[in-house]
Design a protein around this motif. Structure first.
Motif, PDB file in Angstrom:
ATOM      1  N   UNK A 104       0.992  -1.243  -0.044  1.00 23.89           N
ATOM      2  CA  UNK A 104       0.096   0.141  -0.012  1.00 23.89           C
ATOM      3  C   UNK A 104       0.874   0.931   0.107  1.00 23.89           C
ATOM      4  N   UNK A 105       0.539   2.293  -0.874  1.00 26.20           N
ATOM      5  CA  UNK A 105       1.037   3.383  -0.907  1.00 26.20           C
ATOM      6  C   UNK A 105       0.216   4.485  -0.241  1.00 26.20           C
ATOM      7  N   UNK A 106       0.751   5.608   0.522  1.00 29.22           N
ATOM      8  CA  UNK A 106      -0.012   6.543   0.973  1.00 29.22           C
ATOM      9  C   UNK A 106       0.561   7.740   1.230  1.00 29.22           C
ATOM     10  N   UNK A 107      -0.004   8.846   0.715  1.00 27.60           N
ATOM     11  CA  UNK A 107       0.302  10.266   1.022  1.00 27.60           C
ATOM     12  C   UNK A 107       0.463  10.542   2.590  1.00 27.60           C
ATOM     13  N   UNK A 108       1.418  11.601   2.814  1.00 23.99           N
ATOM     14  CA  UNK A 108       1.788  12.030   4.106  1.00 23.99           C
ATOM     15  C   UNK A 108       1.991  13.360   4.014  1.00 23.99           C
ATOM     16  N   UNK A 118       2.930  14.701   9.140  1.00 27.21           N
ATOM     17  CA  UNK A 118       2.917  13.473   9.408  1.00 27.21           C
ATOM     18  C   UNK A 118       4.056  12.649   9.346  1.00 27.21           C
ATOM     19  N   UNK A 119       4.880  12.829   8.280  1.00 24.06           N
ATOM     20  CA  UNK A 119       6.249  12.114   8.058  1.00 24.06           C
ATOM     21  C   UNK A 119       7.010  12.419   9.084  1.00 24.06           C
ATOM     22  N   UNK A 120       7.191  13.527   9.560  1.00 24.19           N
ATOM     23  CA  UNK A 120       8.131  13.969  10.665  1.00 24.19           C
ATOM     24  C   UNK A 120       7.707  13.152  12.045  1.00 24.19           C
ATOM     25  N   UNK A 121       6.234  13.098  12.279  1.00 25.58           N
ATOM     26  CA  UNK A 121       5.708  12.693  13.563  1.00 25.58           C
ATOM     27  C   UNK A 121       6.004  10.961  13.381  1.00 25.58           C
ATOM     28  N   UNK A 141       2.129  10.877  -9.168  1.00 25.41           N
ATOM     29  CA  UNK A 141       2.133  12.253  -9.733  1.00 25.41           C
ATOM     30  C   UNK A 141       1.212  13.143  -8.906  1.00 25.41           C
ATOM     31  N   UNK A 142      -0.060  12.655  -8.447  1.00 22.33           N
ATOM     32  CA  UNK A 142      -0.995  13.307  -7.746  1.00 22.33           C
ATOM     33  C   UNK A 142      -0.248  13.793  -6.329  1.00 22.33           C
ATOM     34  N   UNK A 143       0.382  12.772  -5.718  1.00 18.16           N
ATOM     35  CA  UNK A 143       1.131  13.122  -4.445  1.00 18.16           C
ATOM     36  C   UNK A 143       2.246  14.103  -4.569  1.00 18.16           C
ATOM     37  N   UNK A 144       2.825  13.987  -5.659  1.00 13.75           N
ATOM     38  CA  UNK A 144       4.010  15.137  -6.035  1.00 13.75           C
ATOM     39  C   UNK A 144       3.083  16.545  -6.070  1.00 13.75           C
ATOM     40  N   UNK A 145       2.228  16.504  -6.953  1.00 13.56           N
ATOM     41  CA  UNK A 145       1.369  17.588  -7.320  1.00 13.56           C
ATOM     42  C   UNK A 145       0.958  18.283  -5.956  1.00 13.56           C
ATOM     43  N   UNK A 146       0.427  17.502  -4.938  1.00  9.48           N
ATOM     44  CA  UNK A 146       0.180  18.071  -3.583  1.00  9.48           C
ATOM     45  C   UNK A 146       1.352  18.533  -2.647  1.00  9.48           C
ATOM     46  N   UNK A 147       2.390  18.162  -3.082  1.00  9.77           N
ATOM     47  CA  UNK A 147       3.623  18.500  -2.265  1.00  9.77           C
ATOM     48  C   UNK A 147       3.717  17.917  -1.097  1.00  9.77           C
ATOM     49  N   UNK A 148       3.375  16.538  -1.051  1.00 10.59           N
ATOM     50  CA  UNK A 148       3.699  15.545   0.111  1.00 10.59           C
ATOM     51  C   UNK A 148       4.658  14.653   0.014  1.00 10.59           C
ATOM     52  N   UNK A 149       4.729  13.905   1.200  1.00 11.96           N
ATOM     53  CA  UNK A 149       5.264  12.840   1.166  1.00 11.96           C
ATOM     54  C   UNK A 149       4.679  11.499   0.877  1.00 11.96           C
ATOM     55  N   UNK A 150       5.570  10.357   0.875  1.00 11.93           N
ATOM     56  CA  UNK A 150       4.903   9.122   0.476  1.00 11.93           C
ATOM     57  C   UNK A 150       5.612   7.943   1.269  1.00 11.93           C
TER      58      UNK A 150
END
Length: 171
Positions: free
Chosen positions: A6-10, A14-17, A157-166
């Motif tokens: 499973x891949x999830x955006x963060x 959240x990544x730091x936490x 690409x969607x996660x990248x556009x949102x500027x989020x971690x994975x």
């Protein structure tokens, strides 16, 4: 035991936490959207099931190695830790890593994936789930991997556009 991916955006918070409190990984994966993020940003998620190892092989030509960032399904990122309840592990990639990964995935062509697909070689190299050359398969394994790859491209690409971690979780 099945090994599913499973891949999830963060968010960055959240990544730091997760990196500060790896014991909270299971709670994060159990859909607690506001984990570590006071804004409670909604996540996006992609389940690629058992296709993760086949995709790793098609993206890199190797079962467990390969060049970054395309080896991201089995390597790279920062280790968050183990999940006792499912004997899985998770790694998290920074927003900058996700940007680089998205760009790299956009350069991969379907032709490249099809050229790398070799069911007997994948079977011989123990590419999970190990059913690559079964003649009575309900679904063509190559077509299934290509379909998952297209979803993976769109998702990253969607996660990248949102500027989020994975977060990549295999368990």
């Amino acid at each position: 035991m099945e090994m599913l991916c499973t891949l999830r955006s963060a968010t960055e918070a959240q990544r730091a936490a997760l990196l500060q409190a790896p014991e909270a990984l299971e709670a994060f994966l159990d859909d607690e959207e506001d984990f570590g993020d006071p804004k409670g940003s909604a996540f996006v998620e992609l389940d690629i099931g058992e296709a993760w190892h086949g995709l790793q092989y098609l993206l890199t030509g190797t079962p467990w190695e390969g060049a970054a960032p395309l080896d991201f399904l089995v390597r790279g990122g920062e280790d968050v830790g183990d999940i006792p309840s499912d004997e899985g592990t998770a790694r998290v990639f920074s927003p900058a890593d996700v940007q680089a990964l998205s760009a790299a995935l956009q350069r991969v062509t379907e032709k490249t994936l099809r050229a790398r697909f070799d069911a007997p070689a994948m079977q011989a190299r123990d590419i999970y789930p190990g059913t690559w050359d079964e003649p009575e398969a309900e679904v063509d394994p190559l077509e299934e991997l290509v379909s998952y790859f297209e979803e993976l491209q769109k998702f990253v690409a969607s996660v990248a556009r949102r500027g989020e971690a994975l977060l990549v979780h295999i368990g």
